[in-house]
Design an enzyme around this catalytic site. Structure first.
Site, mmCIF file in Angstrom:
data_model
loop_
_atom_site.group_PDB
_atom_site.id
_atom_site.type_symbol
_atom_site.label_atom_id
_atom_site.label_comp_id
_atom_site.label_asym_id
_atom_site.label_seq_id
_atom_site.Cartn_x
_atom_site.Cartn_y
_atom_site.Cartn_z
ATOM 1 N N ARG A 143 78.928 24.017 131.666
ATOM 2 C CA ARG A 143 77.672 23.753 131.900
ATOM 3 C C ARG A 143 77.577 23.294 133.600
ATOM 4 O O ARG A 143 78.633 23.093 134.114
ATOM 5 C CB ARG A 143 77.090 22.430 131.364
ATOM 6 C CG ARG A 143 77.249 22.546 129.788
ATOM 7 C CD ARG A 143 77.406 21.119 128.964
ATOM 8 N NE ARG A 143 77.575 21.486 127.599
ATOM 9 C CZ ARG A 143 76.388 21.403 126.778
ATOM 10 N NH1 ARG A 143 75.278 21.254 127.181
ATOM 11 N NH2 ARG A 143 76.893 21.263 125.567
ATOM 12 N N LYS B 42 78.871 21.192 115.963
ATOM 13 C CA LYS B 42 77.868 20.225 116.414
ATOM 14 C C LYS B 42 77.720 19.219 115.177
ATOM 15 O O LYS B 42 77.158 19.722 114.112
ATOM 16 C CB LYS B 42 76.591 20.938 116.736
ATOM 17 C CG LYS B 42 75.805 19.976 117.702
ATOM 18 C CD LYS B 42 74.629 20.612 118.149
ATOM 19 C CE LYS B 42 73.536 19.741 119.157
ATOM 20 N NZ LYS B 42 72.454 20.350 119.475
ATOM 21 N N ASP C 177 72.964 18.756 132.562
ATOM 22 C CA ASP C 177 73.897 19.101 131.407
ATOM 23 C C ASP C 177 73.759 20.163 130.414
ATOM 24 O O ASP C 177 74.505 20.467 129.294
ATOM 25 C CB ASP C 177 74.387 17.818 130.985
ATOM 26 C CG ASP C 177 73.144 17.029 130.431
ATOM 27 O OD1 ASP C 177 72.348 16.472 131.250
ATOM 28 O OD2 ASP C 177 73.062 16.763 129.001
ATOM 29 N N ASN C 178 72.403 20.574 130.288
ATOM 30 C CA ASN C 178 71.639 21.583 129.405
ATOM 31 C C ASN C 178 71.674 22.855 129.927
ATOM 32 O O ASN C 178 70.944 23.672 129.205
ATOM 33 C CB ASN C 178 70.713 20.999 128.511
ATOM 34 C CG ASN C 178 70.778 19.777 127.848
ATOM 35 O OD1 ASN C 178 71.741 19.527 127.248
ATOM 36 N ND2 ASN C 178 69.453 19.340 127.519
ATOM 37 N N ASP D 176 71.679 24.058 123.536
ATOM 38 C CA ASP D 176 71.149 22.720 123.336
ATOM 39 C C ASP D 176 69.539 22.681 122.767
ATOM 40 O O ASP D 176 68.794 22.110 123.404
ATOM 41 C CB ASP D 176 71.313 21.835 124.420
ATOM 42 C CG ASP D 176 72.805 21.522 124.463
ATOM 43 O OD1 ASP D 176 73.736 21.799 123.663
ATOM 44 O OD2 ASP D 176 73.306 21.028 125.726
ATOM 45 N N GLY E 69 78.302 10.559 116.708
ATOM 46 C CA GLY E 69 78.676 11.768 116.530
ATOM 47 C C GLY E 69 78.414 12.702 115.492
ATOM 48 O O GLY E 69 78.888 13.670 115.291
ATOM 49 N N GLY F 82 79.306 14.618 122.835
ATOM 50 C CA GLY F 82 79.435 13.386 122.182
ATOM 51 C C GLY F 82 79.271 13.545 120.586
ATOM 52 O O GLY F 82 79.764 12.661 119.987
ATOM 53 N N ARG F 83 78.911 14.758 120.190
ATOM 54 C CA ARG F 83 79.138 15.079 118.776
ATOM 55 C C ARG F 83 79.352 16.508 118.396
ATOM 56 O O ARG F 83 78.736 16.963 117.571
ATOM 57 C CB ARG F 83 77.600 14.633 118.073
ATOM 58 C CG ARG F 83 76.553 15.382 118.996
ATOM 59 C CD ARG F 83 75.033 14.746 118.197
ATOM 60 N NE ARG F 83 74.081 15.434 119.321
ATOM 61 C CZ ARG F 83 72.975 15.872 118.807
ATOM 62 N NH1 ARG F 83 72.636 15.703 117.609
ATOM 63 N NH2 ARG F 83 71.894 16.222 119.655
ATOM 64 N N GLY G 71 79.379 14.149 128.259
ATOM 65 C CA GLY G 71 80.383 14.958 127.681
ATOM 66 C C GLY G 71 80.069 15.261 126.064
ATOM 67 O O GLY G 71 78.998 15.033 125.546
#
Length: 471
Positions: A177, A106, A247-248, A257, A119, A90-91, A88
């Site tokens: 994603r 971000k 996830d990227n 990313d 984060g 996260g930051r 997820g």
């Protein structure tokens, strides 16, 4: 800023366990480093907006625009081949949609999905992402884009060092994603949630599919095709992502990313730009095969709503289609427009020579574009040049047309790691001039930038530089 209104109605179409409403945590004493003014104007920001304190507060997450309800997305992913069921944002915190762009901060603080993280993002990685996204866009490669970035006095701890916290405001036409579907597949109401994610993606990015009977299979087919195009373009400019986890991977075919990425300098097909990739999973030559593997994961998790047989059969065509597209781009980089059965052999011999002679990849193609071949002075490349000249004799286009076309596809400037490091070093001392100069170069990679002519050449001290995932 009063005229800028964000839209978050799209997220309300998803189950609440697929996202979490989250409030950004502002940095201390934020300082503006750079604004991508061209892009800002496209989004509707005017000069008054960009010069106001509200704009800095907006990037810092302390000024919430009208219509914005900040949230973080849940997703899963296969990281270095292993499934991680809970990842997820996260930051990163999504702010809402502006025109066709979903805005995201971000480095804006803790979210429900931060796990053991803080984060935050640090200055060096924020500069790298900010510049890379613009460089890729200027090269015609689908990518997220960056609007602005700030640094601060907030201290962030990485690898036993203390660094400055920073935030980049980036945008994408979707933040869906492969891992978004993986998360839905592994949790309750999988079929319902897979359909809701797919329907939202189709509505925003593939609207021509919305009334089709087999729309989910066709969605998958188009994601495959977009990924083929993306990877072929990456390989053609020598771009290495570094962390091609599922996830990227973007469901709309974007480069997302930017972590330990690099542009190829001294050509080495086996080069690994990620210091953390000990097995070379994400090496330059592996990127097409990893993309296909990631698509096989996507096919599996979409299987409750789409035919596995049809999806896997379509993915089986990936490498063949990729090679055809990739070789076509390389032919264009070489100024070859007519068809010849010997072209594949010519291209393979070229890469073999580049590898053996350790030739700088981008400089080779740029110099070749001039039509002056005096720069070729190594044994294997001289042999290849004879083949190339003979092949050019069969071209029906004029030399002038060929040279001009090659100059439009072969950049003079790429973001070499030492260029980025120079900008980072200066920025950490409070001088952001080079960041903004490199932004201009990144946005105009085919132009002359006489002040920075030295950046067209490799720096031997940085030729094998690798970055870690730490940011």
């Amino acid at each position: 800023m009063k005229n800028i209104i964000l839209d978050t109605t799209h997220i309300k179409k998803l189950s609440t366990h697929l996202y979490d409403y989250t409030t950004p945590t502002p940095l201390m004493r934020p300082k503006l480093i750079s604004i991508n003014k061209i892009f800002a104007k496209e989004l509707g920001f005017d000069d008054i907006d960009l010069e106001s304190n509200h704009f800095i507060e907006f990037i810092n997450g302390s000024y919430i625009l009208k219509g914005s309800i900040p949230y973080a997305n849940a997703y899963a992913g296969h990281q270095f081949g292993y499934c991680v069921p809970q990842l997820g944002d996260g930051r990163a915190i999504c702010l809402g949609k502006l025109k066709t762009h979903h805005l995201q901060l971000k480095g804006s603080g803790l979210t429900k999905y931060s796990r053991d993280g803080d984060g935050r993002a640090v200055l060096r990685s924020t500069i790298r992402e900010y510049l890379a996204s613009e460089a890729m866009d200027a090269l015609g490669i689908p990518t997220t884009k960056a609007l602005a970035m700030i640094t601060s006095d907030t201290k962030v701890y990485r690898n036993y060092d203390v660094e400055n916290g920073a935030i980049v405001l980036r945008t994408a036409d979707t933040w869906t994603r492969f891992g978004s579907f993986e998360f839905a597949y592994q949790n309750k109401d999988k079929e319902k949630n897979l359909k809701s994610i797919a329907d939202m993606l189709i509505l925003e990015n593939y609207p021509h599919l919305k009334d089709n009977f087999n729309k989910y299979e066709e969605l998958y087919f188009e994601i495959v095709d977009k990924t083929i195009e993306l990877i072929a373009l990456w390989q053609s400019v020598g771009f290495m992502h570094g962390v091609m986890n599922t996830d990227n991977m973007s469901a709309s075919g974007l480069t997302i990313d930017y972590g330990p990425y690099a542009f190829m300098e001294e050509f080495d097909s086996k080069f690994v730009c990620n210091l953390s990739d000990h097995e070379g999973r994400y090496s330059f030559e592996n990127q097409p095969f990893i993309a296909q593997w990631n698509l096989s994961v996507l096919a599996k998790v979409l299987s409750p709503i789409a035919s596995s047989e049809l999806m896997n059969s379509y993915n089986d065509t990936f490498i063949g289609k990729y090679k055809k597209r990739y070789f076509q781009i390389i032919k264009n980089k070489l100024g070859l427009y007519d068809t010849s059965i010997d072209d594949t052999s010519l291209i393979l011999r070229m890469f073999s020579a580049l590898q053996a002679e350790k030739i700088d990849y981008s400089s080779f193609f740029y110099n070749l574009s001039s039509g002056d071949y005096s720069f070729i002075n190594t044994h294997q490349l001289k042999f290849w040049l004879k083949m190339y000249k003979k092949r050019l004799e069969n071209e029906t286009v004029s030399k002038e047309y060929r040279v001009q076309s090659m100059k439009k596809i072969n950049p003079k400037y790429i973001l070499r790691n030492y260029m980025l490091q120079d900008a980072i070093d200066k920025a950490e001392q409070g001088d952001y001039t080079l960041v903004n100069d490199l932004l201009h170069i990144a946005q105009n990679p085919f132009d002359e930038h006489l002040k920075y002519e030295h950046y067209t050449k490799p720096n031997q001290d940085f030729k094998a530089m690798k970055c870690s995932c730490s940011s």
